[in-house]
Each structure stands twice: as C-alpha cells, then as structure tokens.
Design a protein around this motif. Structure first.
Motif, short mmCIF file in Angstrom:
data_model
loop_
_atom_site.label_atom_id
_atom_site.label_comp_id
_atom_site.label_asym_id
_atom_site.label_seq_id
_atom_site.Cartn_x
_atom_site.Cartn_y
_atom_site.Cartn_z
N GLN A 56 0.86 -1.19 0.00
CA GLN A 56 0.00 0.00 0.00
C GLN A 56 0.88 1.23 0.00
OE1 GLN A 56 -2.81 0.32 3.23
NE2 GLN A 56 -3.76 2.18 2.39
N LYS A 58 1.20 5.26 0.51
CA LYS A 58 0.56 6.38 1.21
C LYS A 58 1.43 7.62 1.04
CE LYS A 58 -2.97 7.15 4.06
NZ LYS A 58 -4.36 6.71 3.81
N MET A 155 -2.67 4.46 9.31
CA MET A 155 -2.27 5.03 8.02
C MET A 155 -2.39 4.01 6.89
SD MET A 155 1.02 7.41 8.99
CE MET A 155 1.95 6.04 9.69
N TYR A 156 -2.03 2.76 7.18
CA TYR A 156 -2.04 1.71 6.15
C TYR A 156 -3.13 0.68 6.50
CZ TYR A 156 2.50 3.70 4.89
OH TYR A 156 3.51 4.54 4.52
#
Length: 203
Positions: A56, A58, A155-156
């Motif tokens: 992922q 970000k 956040m992830y």
C-alpha cells in the motif's frame, strides 16, 4: 470362542480385536490425514500469497511511502514458514495418495519416525512464525506509547487488513499441523503396540 462386534475372547478372557476393525480405523486415519494435509497446503499457499503480495502506497507530506511485508521481519518469517509448510504438505499428500493406492498403512518404523519428526518440526515452526507475526501486528495496530511507536495501521489500513487475513490463515495452518502431529504420533506408537500384541500372542 467368538463374541459379537468382531471381538474374540482368548482363553485368558482378554478381548482380542479382529483385523476388520483395525482396517476401518486405519482407513479413517488416512483419510483424515489426507484432508488435513490438503487443507494445510492450500491455506499455507493462500496465506503466503496474501502477505507476500500485500502493498500500500501512502503519501505523507508530499512523500510517497510504500508499505510491504519485507518491512517487518516477522512477516518475512511467516511467509517463509508458510512456503515450507505448503511444500512439505504437498510431499506428504503425494505419500498419502500412494499409500492409499497401494493399500499400505505405515511402511516401517524409520519412515514413521521421519514423518512424526517432520510434523513436529513444522508444527513448532508454524506456531513460532504465527506468534511472532501476531505480536508485531499488535504493535502495528495499537502502537507503543512508551517507545513512541505509532499506530501504523491507522495510516495503512488496507495493508493491515490483508496481513490480518494472512495471519488468520496461518493460524489455522499451525493448528492443523498440531493435529497432524497427534495423528502421526498415533500412527508411530501404534506400530510398537502391534509388536507387543504379536509378542503376547506367541505366549
């Protein structure tokens, strides 16, 4: 003399079970072992793929940061453990199929000891990998204020969710390996029980 339910009575009034019941038990044990090993192989591959392909990206302060499983050594350990468990289970599945085709149960004591030892090692290995990954995941989810570790999963989120699915699959794999260890232990020590029965029969 003979009795009902396939049980004979020896002159010393000790029950002696006929071979048909043992064959039924052997067949059920082999089928259960085959199903478990196929389950382990499939779930281990699925778990390794879920974790190994999980990424992922970000953007933080105009800087792109990519989360991947290699950022956590415990996840690398888990992927390796699941890969080994899948490969080991595939070999054992082939052995089980050949055994059922040939009609043999367990071949000899050295091979029985080898299977028992292999199952024990893989059970401990997968349990250790799951425990390490689960501990790291808790830190990533909850953080650690004393050490100023952030809650990474805030956040992830997508990355953490997929890792969680992979760990759940790996947990089932480790539990199934423990059950298999019990089955292989039963198959091994039954060989020694058969020898005792033969020795008693000589008297």
């Amino acid at each position: 003399m003979s009795s009902y339910l396939g049980v004979g009575v020896s002159p010393g009034n000790v029950p002696v079970y006929h071979g048909n019941n043992l064959k039924v038990i052997d067949r059920r044990v082999r089928v259960a072992e085959l199903i478990l090993r196929c389950l382990i192989c499939g779930l281990a591959i699925l778990s390794a793929v879920l974790i190994g392909t999980d990424t992922q990206v970000k953007e933080i302060f105009s800087i792109q940061k990519k989360a991947k499983f290699t950022d956590m050594k415990s996840l690398v350990f888990l992927v390796i453990a699941n890969g080994l468990a899948a490969a080991y289970s595939l070999v054992q599945v082939l052995r089980c199929v050949l055994s059922m085709i040939r009609g043999s149960v367990l071949f000899n004591k050295p091979l029985a000891w080898l299977i028992f030892s292999g199952d024990q090692i893989m059970a401990y290995f997968t349990l250790a990998a799951v425990a390490a990954a689960a501990q790291s995941s808790v830190f990533a989810k909850l953080g650690q204020t004393e050490l100023q570790w952030m809650k990474i999963c805030n956040m992830y989120r997508k990355f953490c969710n997929q890792v969680g699915e992979g760990i759940a699959g790996a947990l089932v794999v480790s539990i199934a390996m423990v059950v298999l260890s019990a089955i292989s232990a039963f198959s091994l020590f039954r060989l020694y029980g058969d020898n005792k029965q033969k020795n008693n029969g000589r008297w």
